[in-house]
Design a protein around this motif. Structure first.
Motif, PDB file in Angstrom:
ATOM      1  N   UNK A  26       0.824  -1.209   0.000  1.00 17.99           N
ATOM      2  CA  UNK A  26       0.000   0.000   0.000  1.00 17.99           C
ATOM      3  C   UNK A  26       0.860   1.260   0.000  1.00 17.99           C
ATOM      4  N   UNK A  27       1.963   1.253   0.741  1.00 20.43           N
ATOM      5  CA  UNK A  27       2.835   2.417   0.803  1.00 20.43           C
ATOM      6  C   UNK A  27       3.373   2.833  -0.552  1.00 20.43           C
ATOM      7  N   UNK A  28       3.429   1.889  -1.500  1.00 17.78           N
ATOM      8  CA  UNK A  28       3.923   2.214  -2.837  1.00 17.78           C
ATOM      9  C   UNK A  28       2.943   3.099  -3.611  1.00 17.78           C
ATOM     10  N   UNK A  29       1.671   3.087  -3.238  1.00 21.17           N
ATOM     11  CA  UNK A  29       0.670   3.866  -3.988  1.00 21.17           C
ATOM     12  C   UNK A  29       0.813   5.369  -3.711  1.00 21.17           C
ATOM     13  N   UNK A  30       0.722   5.832  -2.438  1.00 16.30           N
ATOM     14  CA  UNK A  30       0.938   7.269  -2.226  1.00 16.30           C
ATOM     15  C   UNK A  30       2.358   7.701  -2.577  1.00 16.30           C
ATOM     16  N   UNK A  31       3.326   6.787  -2.432  1.00 16.18           N
ATOM     17  CA  UNK A  31       4.690   7.119  -2.840  1.00 16.18           C
ATOM     18  C   UNK A  31       4.771   7.454  -4.315  1.00 16.18           C
ATOM     19  N   UNK A  32       4.023   6.702  -5.115  1.00 15.03           N
ATOM     20  CA  UNK A  32       4.002   6.952  -6.553  1.00 15.03           C
ATOM     21  C   UNK A  32       3.337   8.281  -6.873  1.00 15.03           C
ATOM     22  N   UNK A  33       2.130   8.520  -6.317  1.00 20.64           N
ATOM     23  CA  UNK A  33       1.449   9.729  -6.752  1.00 20.64           C
ATOM     24  C   UNK A  33       2.053  10.983  -6.146  1.00 20.64           C
ATOM     25  N   UNK A  34       2.713  10.872  -4.990  1.00 16.74           N
ATOM     26  CA  UNK A  34       3.447  12.032  -4.472  1.00 16.74           C
ATOM     27  C   UNK A  34       4.546  12.445  -5.449  1.00 16.74           C
ATOM     28  N   UNK A  35       5.294  11.456  -5.947  1.00 21.10           N
ATOM     29  CA  UNK A  35       6.355  11.773  -6.905  1.00 21.10           C
ATOM     30  C   UNK A  35       5.782  12.334  -8.206  1.00 21.10           C
ATOM     31  N   UNK A  36       4.691  11.742  -8.673  1.00 18.99           N
ATOM     32  CA  UNK A  36       4.085  12.214  -9.914  1.00 18.99           C
ATOM     33  C   UNK A  36       3.602  13.666  -9.776  1.00 18.99           C
ATOM     34  N   UNK A  37       2.964  13.970  -8.660  1.00 17.33           N
ATOM     35  CA  UNK A  37       2.426  15.316  -8.474  1.00 17.33           C
ATOM     36  C   UNK A  37       3.544  16.327  -8.255  1.00 17.33           C
ATOM     37  N   UNK A  38       4.545  15.965  -7.456  1.00 13.80           N
ATOM     38  CA  UNK A  38       5.584  16.924  -7.084  1.00 13.80           C
ATOM     39  C   UNK A  38       6.669  17.082  -8.139  1.00 13.80           C
TER      40      UNK A  38
END
Length: 200
Positions: A165-177
């Protein structure tokens, strides 16, 4: 005087939420006033306050739509038949993320929700409960993989679910930032990690 239908109330409420979302995406939670939302919605002051007595009520409702919308997606992944391989489940979760990270997507607001949750105890409790539920779906995925023999016998499904699960917000944080990596690159990294030995 005719009674206002449930459909009309729902449509009016959604009109206000859509206006608030546009304002929050454009200016952020703290720089947006109720007057901004009222002007964006094109409604009277009374009409907006009838549905949302305060900006905090609006923020909470936006948070529910932003964060809560993913629950159905993750629940479907966890219940899929036959059980999905973990990397495939992650890939489908990230496809949902990609669909929601553009200028009209809901996930750019998630970062604002996280920030607001640090100062609003009621919102913090909602975020905690919702993200705990999300993690539960990924733990279910891991348990099913464990039962199917696609995880090592000594693997802890709770730990695997939390990491997955931690990989999901990790991915979209990088994509957004930062605008990167793309999903294919990210998944290639995940596969490489899964294939290599992990020290105890």
């Amino acid at each position: 005087m005719p009674r206002v239908s449930e459909e009309h109330r729902a449509a009016r409420r959604q009109q206000i939420l859509d206006a608030a979302r546009r304002c929050f995406l454009r200016d952020g939670f703290h720089s947006t006033s109720m007057q901004d939302v009222i002007a964006e919605a094109g409604l009277s002051v009374g009409a907006v306050y009838r549905y949302f007595p305060s900006k905090n009520d609006l923020i909470t409702a936006i948070a529910q739509s932003v964060i809560g919308g993913a629950d159905g997606v993750f629940a479907e992944l966890a219940a899929a038949e036959p059980p999905l391989p973990l990397v495939e489940a992650l890939e489908r979760a990230l496809a949902y993320v990609d669909a929601q990270t553009g200028p009209d997507g809901i996930l750019p607001l998630a970062i604002q929700v996280w920030s607001e949750a640090q100062r609003d105890p009621a919102l913090a409790e909602f975020v905690r409960a919702t993200y705990t539920g999300f993690r539960g779906h990924f733990t279910t995925l891991a348990r099913r993989a464990h039962a199917a023999g696609t995880l090592p016998a000594d693997a802890d499904p709770e730990a695997v679910g939390a990491a997955l699960f931690g990989l999901v917000p990790g991915y979209f944080m990088q994509r957004i930032l930062t605008g990167s990596p793309d999903r294919r690159t990210y998944l290639a990294g995940v596969r490489a990690l899964a294939a290599g030995p992990i020290p105890a």
